[in-house]
Design a protein around this motif. Structure first.
Motif, short mmCIF file in Angstrom:
data_model
loop_
_atom_site.label_atom_id
_atom_site.label_comp_id
_atom_site.label_asym_id
_atom_site.label_seq_id
_atom_site.Cartn_x
_atom_site.Cartn_y
_atom_site.Cartn_z
N UNK A 152 13.37 -30.93 2.30
CA UNK A 152 13.75 -30.74 3.69
C UNK A 152 12.58 -30.25 4.51
N UNK A 153 11.37 -30.65 4.07
CA UNK A 153 10.16 -30.19 4.74
C UNK A 153 9.98 -30.88 6.09
N UNK A 154 9.52 -30.10 7.06
CA UNK A 154 9.19 -30.64 8.38
C UNK A 154 7.70 -30.46 8.58
N UNK A 155 6.99 -31.57 8.74
CA UNK A 155 5.54 -31.53 8.88
C UNK A 155 5.14 -31.37 10.34
N UNK A 156 3.95 -30.82 10.60
CA UNK A 156 3.49 -30.66 11.99
C UNK A 156 3.50 -31.99 12.74
N UNK A 157 3.89 -31.95 13.98
CA UNK A 157 3.97 -33.12 14.88
C UNK A 157 5.01 -34.14 14.43
N UNK A 158 5.88 -33.76 13.49
CA UNK A 158 6.94 -34.67 13.03
C UNK A 158 8.24 -33.88 12.99
N UNK A 159 9.17 -34.23 13.85
CA UNK A 159 10.42 -33.48 13.92
C UNK A 159 11.41 -33.84 12.85
N UNK A 160 11.10 -34.86 12.03
CA UNK A 160 12.02 -35.28 10.97
C UNK A 160 11.87 -34.38 9.75
N UNK A 161 12.89 -34.40 8.90
CA UNK A 161 12.86 -33.65 7.64
C UNK A 161 12.65 -34.61 6.49
N UNK A 162 11.84 -34.21 5.52
CA UNK A 162 11.52 -35.06 4.38
C UNK A 162 12.14 -34.46 3.12
N UNK A 163 12.97 -35.27 2.45
CA UNK A 163 13.69 -34.82 1.27
C UNK A 163 13.25 -35.61 0.04
N UNK A 164 13.01 -34.90 -1.06
CA UNK A 164 12.80 -35.55 -2.35
C UNK A 164 14.17 -35.86 -2.94
#
Length: 233
Positions: free
Chosen positions: A84-96
């Motif tokens: 559920x990581x949110x990277x800088x300049x990206x408002x989306x969440x990334x899930x493994x």
């Protein structure tokens, strides 16, 4: 019911290791375990995590062809979700994520039953209801098959009579090959400006199929089911 298929061109995020297990329902469907890092759009972050991840898996995979894997029919289950990581300049969440998909990929030699959809001098096209890029080329037809150009149908010369292969009737075929095709590049999609007869790939005149199945009707018991005294299966 699925009516078409699309290729997943960029599979760099797919885990290179995947496990395929045969489902008890039918051997032409396999249960595949995949791992992927999914990007959940900002607008979906208000949903429960499992619901948002499920929607993203279905959007990314269902009714798509994964190269060397097959046509994804449906999501079977989700085994694990983390991150559920949110990277800088990206408002989306990334899930493994780790999940299982029901995939259509018949094995070589498997016998399938479908409807005769179309035919021409080059061979037959079979429709399974959810997949129609199944072809029987003329060289996989028996020698006593012939194409009746006036009726636009193939026929089997049997005992001095012509038994026609009628469109929309049930036909049994044996799988000879399963082929995956790369997504057309920009040049292929635009076509050749110097050759007007060479149509761009992915158009009506030159359709693109990410996955095709080559089949045969040469063996005994193959061909139109009505020939063998059987009802619809």
């Amino acid at each position: 019911m699925l009516t078409g298929s699309t290729a997943i061109g960029d599979i760099s995020q797919l885990c290179q290791r995947w496990e395929a297990l045969q489902l008890q329902v039918h051997p032409m469907f396999v249960l595949c375990t995949l791992e992927d890092k999914l990007r959940v759009q900002p607008g979906d972050l208000g949903k429960p995590t499992l619901e948002a991840v499920t929607a993203e898996i279905e959007r990314t995979y269902v009714d798509k062809v994964v190269p060397d894997l097959g046509l994804v029919i449906t999501l079977y289950d989700i085994l694990d979700v983390s991150g559920g990581y949110v990277f800088p300049s990206d408002g989306a969440a990334h899930f493994d994520t780790k999940f299982r998909l029901v995939v259509f990929k018949p094995f070589i030699g498997e016998v399938l039953v479908g409807k005769l959809k179309a035919c021409d001098k080059q061979g037959l096209q079979i429709d399974l209801g959810f997949f129609s890029d199944l072809h029987v080329p003329d060289y996989h037809c028996p020698e006593d098959y012939w194409f009746h150009s006036q009726d636009g149908l193939w026929a089997w010369k049997y005992d001095g009579n012509d038994l026609f292969l009628d469109l929309k009737d049930d036909i049994r075929v044996r799988v000879m090959d399963v082929r995956f095709h790369p997504v057309p590049n920009e040049v292929e999609r635009k076509g050749n400006e110097n050759d007007p007869n060479k149509h761009p790939r992915g158009t009506t005149d030159n359709p693109f199929s990410p996955m095709t199945i080559i089949a045969s009707v040469k063996d005994e018991g193959l061909g139109m089911i009505s020939w063998w005294g059987e009802g619809e299966e």
